[in-house]
Motif scaffolding. Structure first.
Motif, PDB file in Angstrom:
ATOM      1  N   GLN A 615       0.816  -1.208   0.000  1.00  0.00           N
ATOM      2  CA  GLN A 615       0.000   0.000   0.000  1.00  0.00           C
ATOM      3  C   GLN A 615       0.851   1.260   0.000  1.00  0.00           C
ATOM      4  O   GLN A 615       0.509   2.264  -0.645  1.00  0.00           O
ATOM      5  N   ALA A 616       1.971   1.225   0.711  1.00  0.00           N
ATOM      6  CA  ALA A 616       2.873   2.375   0.718  1.00  0.00           C
ATOM      7  C   ALA A 616       3.479   2.603  -0.659  1.00  0.00           C
ATOM      8  O   ALA A 616       3.641   3.750  -1.115  1.00  0.00           O
ATOM      9  N   HIS A 617       3.814   1.513  -1.380  1.00  0.00           N
ATOM     10  CA  HIS A 617       4.348   1.649  -2.734  1.00  0.00           C
ATOM     11  C   HIS A 617       3.320   2.283  -3.666  1.00  0.00           C
ATOM     12  O   HIS A 617       3.636   3.199  -4.439  1.00  0.00           O
ATOM     13  N   SER A 619       0.753   4.149  -2.868  1.00  0.00           N
ATOM     14  CA  SER A 619       0.513   5.545  -2.482  1.00  0.00           C
ATOM     15  C   SER A 619       1.639   6.451  -2.955  1.00  0.00           C
ATOM     16  O   SER A 619       1.392   7.568  -3.432  1.00  0.00           O
ATOM     17  N   SER A 620       2.877   5.979  -2.878  1.00  0.00           N
ATOM     18  CA  SER A 620       4.017   6.788  -3.336  1.00  0.00           C
ATOM     19  C   SER A 620       3.980   6.984  -4.845  1.00  0.00           C
ATOM     20  O   SER A 620       4.240   8.088  -5.350  1.00  0.00           O
ATOM     21  N   ILE A 621       3.664   5.922  -5.592  1.00  0.00           N
ATOM     22  CA  ILE A 621       3.598   6.040  -7.058  1.00  0.00           C
ATOM     23  C   ILE A 621       2.494   7.007  -7.463  1.00  0.00           C
ATOM     24  O   ILE A 621       2.685   7.866  -8.342  1.00  0.00           O
ATOM     25  N   LEU A 622       1.342   6.891  -6.822  1.00  0.00           N
ATOM     26  CA  LEU A 622       0.230   7.761  -7.177  1.00  0.00           C
ATOM     27  C   LEU A 622       0.532   9.220  -6.842  1.00  0.00           C
ATOM     28  O   LEU A 622       0.206  10.132  -7.626  1.00  0.00           O
ATOM     29  N   ASN A 623       1.159   9.454  -5.693  1.00  0.00           N
ATOM     30  CA  ASN A 623       1.531  10.837  -5.347  1.00  0.00           C
ATOM     31  C   ASN A 623       2.540  11.406  -6.330  1.00  0.00           C
ATOM     32  O   ASN A 623       2.492  12.598  -6.678  1.00  0.00           O
ATOM     33  N   LEU A 624       3.456  10.566  -6.792  1.00  0.00           N
ATOM     34  CA  LEU A 624       4.422  11.022  -7.792  1.00  0.00           C
ATOM     35  C   LEU A 624       3.729  11.361  -9.108  1.00  0.00           C
ATOM     36  O   LEU A 624       4.016  12.389  -9.731  1.00  0.00           O
ATOM     37  N   PHE A 625       2.819  10.514  -9.529  1.00  0.00           N
ATOM     38  CA  PHE A 625       2.117  10.766 -10.792  1.00  0.00           C
ATOM     39  C   PHE A 625       1.266  12.029 -10.701  1.00  0.00           C
ATOM     40  O   PHE A 625       1.113  12.748 -11.694  1.00  0.00           O
ATOM     41  N   ARG A 626       0.693  12.283  -9.558  1.00  0.00           N
ATOM     42  CA  ARG A 626      -0.139  13.471  -9.407  1.00  0.00           C
ATOM     43  C   ARG A 626       0.682  14.758  -9.396  1.00  0.00           C
ATOM     44  O   ARG A 626       0.137  15.839  -9.608  1.00  0.00           O
ATOM     45  N   GLN A 692       4.887  -0.587 -14.907  1.00  0.00           N
ATOM     46  CA  GLN A 692       5.071  -2.035 -15.009  1.00  0.00           C
ATOM     47  C   GLN A 692       4.842  -2.702 -13.654  1.00  0.00           C
ATOM     48  O   GLN A 692       4.166  -3.741 -13.570  1.00  0.00           O
ATOM     49  N   TYR A 693       5.373  -2.126 -12.612  1.00  0.00           N
ATOM     50  CA  TYR A 693       5.183  -2.686 -11.264  1.00  0.00           C
ATOM     51  C   TYR A 693       3.705  -2.699 -10.880  1.00  0.00           C
ATOM     52  O   TYR A 693       3.199  -3.690 -10.335  1.00  0.00           O
ATOM     53  N   THR A 694       3.003  -1.617 -11.177  1.00  0.00           N
ATOM     54  CA  THR A 694       1.590  -1.532 -10.810  1.00  0.00           C
ATOM     55  C   THR A 694       0.764  -2.561 -11.575  1.00  0.00           C
ATOM     56  O   THR A 694      -0.122  -3.212 -11.006  1.00  0.00           O
ATOM     57  N   ALA A 695       1.030  -2.714 -12.862  1.00  0.00           N
ATOM     58  CA  ALA A 695       0.275  -3.680 -13.656  1.00  0.00           C
ATOM     59  C   ALA A 695       0.521  -5.110 -13.186  1.00  0.00           C
ATOM     60  O   ALA A 695      -0.421  -5.919 -13.058  1.00  0.00           O
ATOM     61  N   GLU A 696       1.764  -5.450 -12.919  1.00  0.00           N
ATOM     62  CA  GLU A 696       2.063  -6.802 -12.432  1.00  0.00           C
ATOM     63  C   GLU A 696       1.470  -7.039 -11.054  1.00  0.00           C
ATOM     64  O   GLU A 696       0.998  -8.138 -10.752  1.00  0.00           O
ATOM     65  N   LEU A 697       1.485  -6.006 -10.211  1.00  0.00           N
ATOM     66  CA  LEU A 697       0.892  -6.147  -8.891  1.00  0.00           C
ATOM     67  C   LEU A 697      -0.618  -6.356  -8.980  1.00  0.00           C
ATOM     68  O   LEU A 697      -1.187  -7.206  -8.275  1.00  0.00           O
ATOM     69  N   ALA A 698      -1.276  -5.612  -9.857  1.00  0.00           N
ATOM     70  CA  ALA A 698      -2.720  -5.785 -10.019  1.00  0.00           C
ATOM     71  C   ALA A 698      -3.047  -7.182 -10.534  1.00  0.00           C
ATOM     72  O   ALA A 698      -3.996  -7.833 -10.060  1.00  0.00           O
ATOM     73  N   LEU A 699      -2.270  -7.663 -11.499  1.00  0.00           N
ATOM     74  CA  LEU A 699      -2.497  -9.009 -12.017  1.00  0.00           C
ATOM     75  C   LEU A 699      -2.264 -10.063 -10.946  1.00  0.00           C
ATOM     76  O   LEU A 699      -3.038 -11.024 -10.802  1.00  0.00           O
ATOM     77  N   TYR A 700      -1.225  -9.914 -10.157  1.00  0.00           N
ATOM     78  CA  TYR A 700      -0.914 -10.888  -9.109  1.00  0.00           C
ATOM     79  C   TYR A 700      -2.012 -10.925  -8.045  1.00  0.00           C
ATOM     80  O   TYR A 700      -2.459 -12.004  -7.627  1.00  0.00           O
ATOM     81  N   LEU A 701      -2.476  -9.752  -7.607  1.00  0.00           N
ATOM     82  CA  LEU A 701      -3.501  -9.720  -6.563  1.00  0.00           C
ATOM     83  C   LEU A 701      -4.821 -10.300  -7.062  1.00  0.00           C
ATOM     84  O   LEU A 701      -5.524 -11.006  -6.313  1.00  0.00           O
ATOM     85  N   LEU A 702      -5.163 -10.030  -8.309  1.00  0.00           N
ATOM     86  CA  LEU A 702      -6.392 -10.604  -8.850  1.00  0.00           C
ATOM     87  C   LEU A 702      -6.302 -12.123  -8.955  1.00  0.00           C
ATOM     88  O   LEU A 702      -7.278 -12.840  -8.660  1.00  0.00           O
ATOM     89  N   CYS A 703      -5.148 -12.622  -9.364  1.00  0.00           N
ATOM     90  CA  CYS A 703      -4.985 -14.074  -9.466  1.00  0.00           C
ATOM     91  C   CYS A 703      -5.030 -14.746  -8.098  1.00  0.00           C
ATOM     92  O   CYS A 703      -5.606 -15.836  -7.945  1.00  0.00           O
TER      93      CYS A 703
END
Length: 785
Positions: A615-617, A619-626, A692-703
């Motif tokens: 969750q911290a990762h 949140s950090s990525i989203l804050n950076l993108f914003r 790339q990290y976010t997409a792989e994380l989303a795929l892993y959590l869904l699986c």
């Protein structure tokens, strides 16, 4: 005192171990700066190199050199934020370093540099920036808001630039009374000012600096027979003229601010320094004979001197002050003196002893080494009038300030006091939580003393912490010499005796000791049993303060028992949830990191710790993108494309459109120009690994959810929304730059995995908090294949 760890560096057999000074400093970010020595081959012999290294407090064995020095390092000091480091050497070199923002520990740049050749630096400190925080322990409840638990006390900055902005800089005092002020007006405008304490140069052996709340600077220095105090006022010439002018109009102030654009030029110094003398200190002792005091010291190491009527003055030839020290940096009303008292010559002759000033405290058993606490108190006395009329029969009173002895601590067995340290930016009030000072003696003992009553709290002998095969001095002695000040360090470096440095952490709960044997010891000063029921509340308040201030919390984790991990995490989350959404979002990432660190303390909460880090990762990525604001719109405007994108995804109507590209088209249709959503080409390629990290994380959590039906992360609305927003933002950028796409989108041309992930996350978000249906699970399994 409890020893937490002890590490020793690999010693260099060719380096003169006892001919250099051991100095260290600890920042609020738990970064250690320390001096070390090494030797390199040079011709037929070897050359000694002095350097300054930095390391993390929780892993000091991993260090990196940031500065090489040609001479012994005398003083290291961080500023309150921990971003700047002051380095002073025995050759008089003064360097101010600044850590590069967002870089590694070893990346430090030079801000200012000067030298005082032929001078011995006694004391140095950073100018006060006007921020003096305080934790209100015992006055608020556990679930109170942050503004009730923490407060900023009134404190004027030491130096104000035009516009009433606090100016960074340092102030330095030498043994001859030379006062050096380095003012950093701007990164490209640094001014160095030199003046003298008093009308002429003097001879001082020790000094210290304090920052009163009124913005002045108080310097206490020991000159034989008396401790002289000086008050220094720093100001900018333009600000001083505007304040002193009786006819200052707004236009005049505006003209002064305009004229300040070029206020640092060659030959045009703008820094104004005013030095004046203030209350001096004459050391005294309780009214008892030295012999009786020595006998009493064998039984008790602390004397109560609250009764000022039983005070005797000392003869000049019977004492000297080896150290002047302010335990509170912002309180000039409390002063510590390290006093060395020797018996009068006639008493020593009767006892058959011949005191020698060249001998150490262990050899001169008749010497007494005392740490005294003095308080500056205000008193009144009748005003003297040469003629008094009958109408004014009542005498008027005059108020004055004087230093009074408030307590003292006696060293046992005649061991010399060679170092003293404290947390000079103490956050708690001393009445609520004891403020501890530490004293190092020549026999290797480190003693923790309660500053309120000068009573011993605990002690530890450094000789027990050193390796058994440690180096010894030429005489085979295991004594330790302290480096309490730069002057003492210079004397120790020339005398060839080992040194030790004592530094307290920002919480005041821990101590770092570093000696010239290259041994670094970390201690806990306060135990839970020392303060009783206040201990859990104290640790909880410090953890919350570390979230708000940005300070490091590692030393607080070692004081948190594993049995109370869940309770501490729940309390921290509950308190943060009481605050407004803006403040909650600002501190959310740091709260997740702290939550991860606390949950790792217990073996039963490792799964929750991993989820907190994920969750911290996110949140950090989203804050950076914003933070990537467009150049075609105002950053603070609510109609900025970045803010509009967040508002669009938080709207419930955005979940009706499951197709990613159509949703992007719908969003872009509602903004003024598509150029507002572009990202610079050079920045886009660095954002691709995060996508790339976010997409792989989303795929892993869904699986994982489809396989085990147990995934707490995807059952939290905030986590699913963060994954969805990151993928959506990256898709918007992908329309202008193909580099931001995750690799999985390039390998599957037939299926748009990127869009499928967004579609599944949107369906999951619309179904929460209910469980997803079987059709959703089947679609996740198909996506995995």
């Amino acid at each position: 005192m409890d020893l937490r760890y002890c590490v020793s560096q690999k010693s260099d057999p060719n380096a003169p171990l006892y001919k250099w000074n051991s100095v260290c400093a600890v920042s609020a970010e738990s970064v250690i700066a320390f001096s070390r020595v090494s030797s390199v081959p040079c011709g037929t012999g070897s050359k000694v190199l002095h350097s300054v290294a930095v390391a993390d407090l929780n892993c000091p064995y991993r260090s990196a050199d940031i500065l090489e020095c040609s001479d012994t390092v005398l003083l290291l000091q961080f500023n309150t934020s921990g971003k700047q480091l002051l380095v002073i050497t025995a050759a008089g070199s003064i360097k101010l370093l600044k850590q590069v923002s967002g870089a590694l520990q070893a990346d430090w740049c030079l801000v200012a540099e000067t030298s005082v050749e032929g001078e011995t630096v006694l004391a140095a400190t950073f100018l006060h920036t006007g921020l003096k925080p305080q934790i209100n322990l015992g006055e608020v409840k556990v679930n109170s808001l942050y503004n009730e638990k923490f407060s900023l006390l009134s404190h004027t900055p030491s130096l104000l630039a035009p516009g009433h902005c606090a100016t960074e800089g340092v102030i330095i005092v030498t043994a001859s009374g030379l006062l050096v002020v380095v003012a950093v007006w701007r990164p490209d405008a640094v001014e160095i000012f030199r003046t003298v304490l008093g009308p002429a140069r003097g001879h001082y052996t020790t000094a210290d600096i304090s920052m009163p709340p009124d913005g002045s600077i108080v310097i206490s220095s020991w000159q034989p027979d008396v401790v002289r105090c000086w008050r220094v006022q720093l100001s900018h010439s333009i600000v001083r003229m505007a304040q002193s002018s009786t006819t200052a109009t707004p236009d005049a102030v505006a003209d002064a601010s305009t004229a300040s654009n070029n206020f640092v030029t060659e030959g045009n110094k703008k820094l104004v320094v005013c030095v004046e003398c203030c209350e001096s200190v004459c050391p005294c002792r309780p009214a008892s004979s030295p012999s009786a005091a020595v006998a009493e010291a064998k039984n008790s190491r602390t004397k109560d001197t609250s009764d000022t009527a039983n005070i005797r003055e000392l003869r000049p030839e019977c004492y000297r002050v080896s150290r002047v020290y302010f335990p509170y940096r912002e309180d000039p009303g409390t002063l510590l003196l390290v006093l060395v008292e020797r018996p009068p010559p006639h008493e020593a002759a009767l006892a058959g002893e011949q005191p020698d000033k060249h001998k150490t405290g262990q050899q001169n058993r008749s010497y007494m080494h005392i740490v005294q606490k003095y308080r500056l108190e205000e008193r009144t006395q009748p005003a003297f009038k040469l003629f008094k009329s009958e109408s004014t029969a009542t005498s008027s009173l005059v108020a004055y300030k004087t230093w009074n002895l408030a307590g003292e601590w006696l060293s046992s067995a005649g061991s010399a006091v060679i170092n003293i340290g404290s947390c000079q930016h103490y956050l708690f009030q001393s009445q609520q939580l004891p403020h501890l000072i530490t004293v190092a003696t020549e026999d290797g003992n480190i003693t923790a003393i309660n500053l309120n009553n000068m009573m011993t709290v605990g002690s530890y002998n450094l000789n027990n912490a050193r390796p058994s095969d440690g180096h010894q001095s030429e005489g085979g002695s295991s004594k330790v010499r302290g480096s309490s000040t730069a002057a003492t360090a210079a004397d120790s470096s020339h005398s060839g005796q080992p040194t030790v440095s004592l530094v307290h952490t920002w919480t005041g709960l821990s101590l770092l000791a570093y000696d010239s044997n290259a041994t670094m010891c970390f201690f806990s000063l306060i135990k839970p049993t020392d303060i009783g029921n206040l201990w859990p509340l104290c640790v909880l308040l410090l953890l919350e303060y570390s979230i708000v201030s940005g300070h490091d919390w590692w030393e607080l984790l070692i004081n948190t028992p594993p049995s109370s991990v869940t309770t501490v995490v729940d309390r921290l989350l509950d308190t943060l949830s009481l605050h407004p959404q803006s403040l909650h979002s600002h501190h959310h990432t740091r709260m997740l990191l702290l939550r991860h660190a606390i949950l790792r303390l217990s073996s039963s909460t490792q799964q929750r710790a991993t989820e907190a880090m994920i969750q911290a990762h996110l949140s950090s990525i989203l804050n950076l993108f914003r933070q990537f604001r467009p150049v075609t719109a105002e950053c603070n405007n609510d109609k900025c494309a970045s803010n509009l994108l967040t508002a669009y995804l938080e709207n419930r109507t955005s979940m009706d459109q499951l197709d990613l590209d159509k949703s992007v088209e719908q969003f872009l249709f509602g903004i003024s120009t598509a150029q507002d959503c572009q990202v610079e080409q050079r920045s886009a390629k660095y954002l691709q690994p995060l996508v790339q990290y976010t997409a792989e994380l989303a795929l892993y959590l869904l699986c994982i959810m489809a396989q085990t039906n147990k995934n707490e992360l995807l059952r939290e609305v905030k986590t699913v929304q963060q994954l969805r927003e990151i993928l959506f933002r990256a898709r918007v950028w992908y329309r202008h730059n193909k580099l931001v796409a995750p690799h999985m989108a390039r390998k599957t041309d037939s299926v748009d995995v990127w869009a499928q992930l967004y579609r599944l996350l949107t369906r999951l978000l619309a179904a929460l908090p209910a469980e997803p249906d079987a059709a959703f699970m089947d679609e996740v399994v198909l996506l995995e294949t």
